[in-house]
Write an enzyme that holds these catalytic residues in place. Structure first.
Site, PDB file in Angstrom:
ATOM      1  N   CYS A   1       0.838  -1.208   0.000  1.00 50.58           N
ATOM      2  CA  CYS A   1       0.000   0.000   0.000  1.00 50.58           C
ATOM      3  C   CYS A   1       0.869   1.254   0.000  1.00 50.58           C
ATOM      4  O   CYS A   1       0.460   2.300  -0.475  1.00 50.58           O
ATOM      5  CB  CYS A   1      -0.953  -0.013   1.182  1.00 50.58           C
ATOM      6  SG  CYS A   1      -0.182  -0.456   2.731  1.00 50.58           S
TER       7      CYS A   1
ATOM      8  N   HIS B   1      -1.508   0.777   7.657  1.00 49.67           N
ATOM      9  CA  HIS B   1      -1.992   0.698   6.282  1.00 49.67           C
ATOM     10  C   HIS B   1      -2.006   2.114   5.723  1.00 49.67           C
ATOM     11  O   HIS B   1      -2.292   3.065   6.440  1.00 49.67           O
ATOM     12  CB  HIS B   1      -3.396   0.092   6.284  1.00 49.67           C
ATOM     13  CG  HIS B   1      -3.968  -0.050   4.914  1.00 49.67           C
ATOM     14  ND1 HIS B   1      -3.295  -0.681   3.894  1.00 49.67           N
ATOM     15  CD2 HIS B   1      -5.171   0.349   4.394  1.00 49.67           C
ATOM     16  CE1 HIS B   1      -4.053  -0.658   2.800  1.00 49.67           C
ATOM     17  NE2 HIS B   1      -5.182  -0.034   3.081  1.00 49.67           N
TER      18      HIS B   1
END
Lengths: 481, 304
Positions: free
Chosen positions: A162, A431
């Site tokens: 990510c 994340h």
């Protein structure tokens, strides 16, 4: 495209060639010399009414100036001269066709003259023969609107990637970079898929292809890891580190298509990455003993800001550019005193990049503790960078003494937010997601393969790790000489 | 030039009397209006010409073409779906991609961990490797400090961070089995697709591969471990003499030296690891963004 003029102009060119047009244009339209400018200023008056307008023309057959208020028509009737050149733009008026006509040859001559007149004149884009053919064959035009997904694409997570996906989303939605790549400006001589710029170019095509399935950036990751070995594996990836490394590789690869001679301009790299992302950071070190100032200017791609304390981006920048006393433990050799002295150091922005990237230092690693600082830092949708400029600082210093208006007050240093990268979660399990602006007022949240609509409020309320601002008004480059 | 120009003032008159003429407010206003009107007219004419040119030559029609039917691309407005209409609940659809490094098909969702191993890189693997070499070596260890990645690392990390990572490294060091790390060989083998782990002996390489490898690493075979030394070609643990001897025996076609039985070179035998520290430094010097000297490097761990 119908740019073959008219039968009357063709007949004229057959008899006399294009030289009359070229000379007339060089002298009275584009003024390629001082002498020509003088002529135009003093003698381009209507031969009949003596006035400088309205809409001065010159007869192409004989040099005869006349205005459009009836006098070129009079001359046409009297002399049977049918072609006239408009002295503002160099367009040809045919009194028999009763219209302005456009001839490819004349347009080319006019462009050459304009190039001589100014070094970098504005030239509207005109399709060449091949491009015109392609445009005729493929009639459908893809429009980008706030109601379609054109320009949006989800990105597959390749196993904790990510950090890459959010940076790619931010880069793809950088307005000037998009214009560059969709304009197919990158000409590459590297072969065999080794060039990262080519890969990004393909990526832009994919984003605007209209396809909806998530993209897999495996080639991009491979290229970046190959060329930025220090990134070394995905485990500890930081989006900021990845962003800088990506710019670095792109910058190096931009040179693949460029001749050695045109690489550097004023000793400065002018690749698209440097044109968009590089600014100049000025550091003034003032000796406390003699007040001597030592100034250095270093290029930067982003600005890293401490977040502990201030509650807004502007406050962070204010602190970043505040004068800082370097204590007795950090004496610097003063070139004037020729001795080690205490000094103050102040940073300011000497030149601003087109894209200003801010990195909020939310991750703290020290010998005692590693932690993430989740303190709220507000950031605006529109940001004025003027207070942090070197010229502004100078002006403020001067105006305190002289009460003068600050110099450089006409500079427009406004920026608009167009992308925000966020880190969610803790230091160990986190994340990244990105908010991107597809067009003005139209925001999307990019969470790997999922793209959802977002509101500006939502963007501004997010934590913020990397903030990307684009200059609102772009100036023309000009040589001040 | 034609004499019918009816100018009241010659250019030189104007130059001389300019300030005198402009003293009069009415004159100044006339002049200002004249200039403004001229500019306004010119700019307007520019727009009109551009439009006329586009229409007359067909350029406008050519550029505008026909609007594509965008029903296919309409944004889906639904709380359960993303803009493309994919369900937010559904798991990521997996697909295969071909690894640009080894050209084998890899599941996309596991590509990054694969690539890391496939390229024989990773902060950890290179450090583990240098550590392993250092501890495996019988040579005096006083050089180890010089060679270790750590020194450069500490510098790169702003001198503050390493404790946490060191722990991790040690942990990894213990956990990882050597044969797992041998995946890294594939790269240094110059694309040997042979799946066998630990094939990096001089025996299995072509002359070219050997030459390429030896341009980048020391390559001396340890008597003790039978492994190739993967440090730089100026590695201080082996002498120039040793290196020369090795190159002589390995690159000489007539006497192929069976260097090591089955010993694979350590995971970072890929040339990069030995030069990574220097390239890292170079990058850092080049990269403009490191602005403040005192700036700490901040990198969060990313895991989903």
């Amino acid at each position: 495209m119908n740019d073959n003029g008219c039968i009357h102009l063709s007949n004229f060119k057959a008899a006399k060639g294009t030289n009359p047009y070229r000379v007339l244009h060089a002298f009275f339209v584009s003024c390629t010399s001082y002498e020509a400018r003088r002529y135009k200023a003093t003698s381009c008056l209507c031969f009949i009414c003596g006035l400088p307008g309205p809409r001065m023309h010159s007869c192409l057959h004989c040099i005869y100036f006349a205005c459009y208020a009836g006098h070129i028509q009079d001359h046409a009737k009297a002399k049977k001269h049918f072609l006239y050149v408009d002295l503002s733009y160099g367009n040809v008026f045919c009194t028999q066709c009763q219209d302005y006509i456009y001839d490819k040859e004349c347009i080319e001559l006019a462009m050459n003259n304009r190039l001589k007149e100014a070094n970098v004149p504005f030239m509207p884009w005109l399709p060449n023969t091949n491009e015109a053919l392609a445009l005729r064959r493929l009639r459908k035009r893809r429009l980008i609107s706030p109601h379609t997904t054109i320009g949006l694409r989800g990105l597959q997570n390749l196993g904790s990637t990510c950090f890459m996906n959010c940076i790619v989303q931010a880069l793809i939605h950088t307005p000037l970079l998009r214009d560059y790549f969709l304009g197919e400006k990158h000409k590459c001589r590297a072969q065999g898929g080794k060039c990262l710029v080519c890969e990004v170019s393909k990526l832009f095509q994919e984003f605007y292809s209209g396809a909806k399935t998530p993209l897999t950036l495996h080639r991009l990751l491979h290229l970046i890891w190959t060329h930025a070995r220090h990134l070394a594996g995905y485990e500890q990836q930081d989006a900021h580190e990845f962003f800088i490394a990506t710019l670095d590789v792109l910058h190096r690869h931009c040179m693949n298509g460029v001749e050695d001679t045109e690489k550097k301009e004023n000793g400065r790299c002018n690749c698209i990455i440097d044109q968009i992302f590089t600014g100049g950071l000025q550091s003034d070190v003032v000796c406390t003993a003699c007040s001597g100032v030592s100034t250095t200017i270093d290029p930067f791609w982003d600005i890293s800001l401490d977040v502990a304390g201030p509650g807004s981006l502007q406050a962070c920048l204010e602190r970043f550019t505040r004068a800082e006393h370097l204590g007795s433990g950090a004496k610097i050799k003063c070139s004037k005193c020729r001795a080690y002295r205490e000094s103050t150091k102040q940073l300011s922005l000497e030149t601003l990049p087109i894209v200003a990237s801010f990195h909020l230092k939310r991750f703290e690693h020290s010998s005692q503790i590693d932690r993430k600082i989740s303190a709220f830092v507000s950031f605006p949708a529109e940001l004025d960078m003027t207070p942090f400029m070197s010229s502004h600082r100078r002006a403020v210093d001067v105006s305190v003494d002289n009460n003068n208006a600050p110099e450089g007050m006409f500079e427009d240093n406004r920026y608009s937010l167009f992308a925000v990268v966020n880190h969610l979660g803790s230091l160990d399990a986190g994340h990244y997601t990105a908010y991107v602006r597809q067009m003005k007022g139209s925001w999307f949240k990019c969470d790997d393969h999922m793209i959802t609509r977002a509101s500006l409020r939502e963007v501004l309320d997010s934590e913020g790790y990397l903030l990307f601002y684009h200059k609102t008004v772009l100036e023309y480059e000009c040589d001040v000489s | 030039m034609n004499k019918t120009i009816s100018s009241e003032l010659s250019m030189s008159d104007l130059n001389v009397k300019f300030f005198e003429i402009m003293q009069s407010e009415a004159n100044a206003e006339d002049a200002a209006n004249f200039i403004y009107e001229n500019l306004f007219e010119d700019v307007t004419a520019g727009f009109v010409f551009e439009f006329h040119h586009g229409m007359k030559t067909g350029l406008t029609d050519l550029l505008e073409g026909e609007k594509e039917d965008d029903d296919m691309h309409k944004i889906v407005n639904s709380p359960e779906c993303d803009v493309f209409g994919f369900s937010l609940m559904k798991k990521t659809p997996d697909s295969n991609c071909s690894c640009p490094n080894c050209e084998r098909p890899v599941s996309a969702t596991r590509f990054a961990p694969h690539l890391e191993k496939c390229m024989g890189m990773g902060r950890n693997s290179s450090r583990i490797a240098s550590r392993r070499i250092a501890s495996n070596s019988r040579e005096p260890t006083s050089y180890a400090g010089l060679l270790s990645d750590d020194e450069d690392d500490a510098d790169w990390a702003g001198g503050s961070a390493p404790s946490e990572r060191r722990k991790r490294r040690l942990k990894n060091n213990n956990n990882r089995k050597p044969n797992k790390l041998h995946n890294g060989n594939r790269n240094s083998n110059g694309g040997h697709s042979a799946d066998a782990d630990g094939g990096a002996t001089y025996e299995t390489m072509t002359a070219n591969e050997k030459r390429n490898l030896l341009m980048q690493i020391c390559g001396v075979v340890s008597e003790h471990t039978k492994k190739l030394c993967t440090r730089s070609t100026r590695c201080p643990q082996h002498t120039e003499e040793q290196r020369r001897a090795l190159r002589h025996s390995v690159l000489e076609p007539s006497t192929p030296e069976g260097a090591a039985e089955e010993a694979g070179s350590p995971p970072d035998s890929s040339p990069s690891s030995s030069c990574s520290s220097s390239s890292r430094k170079r990058d850092r010097h080049r990269a403009p963004p490191k602005i403040k000297a005192k700036r700490e490097r901040l990198s969060p761990n990313i895991r989903e």
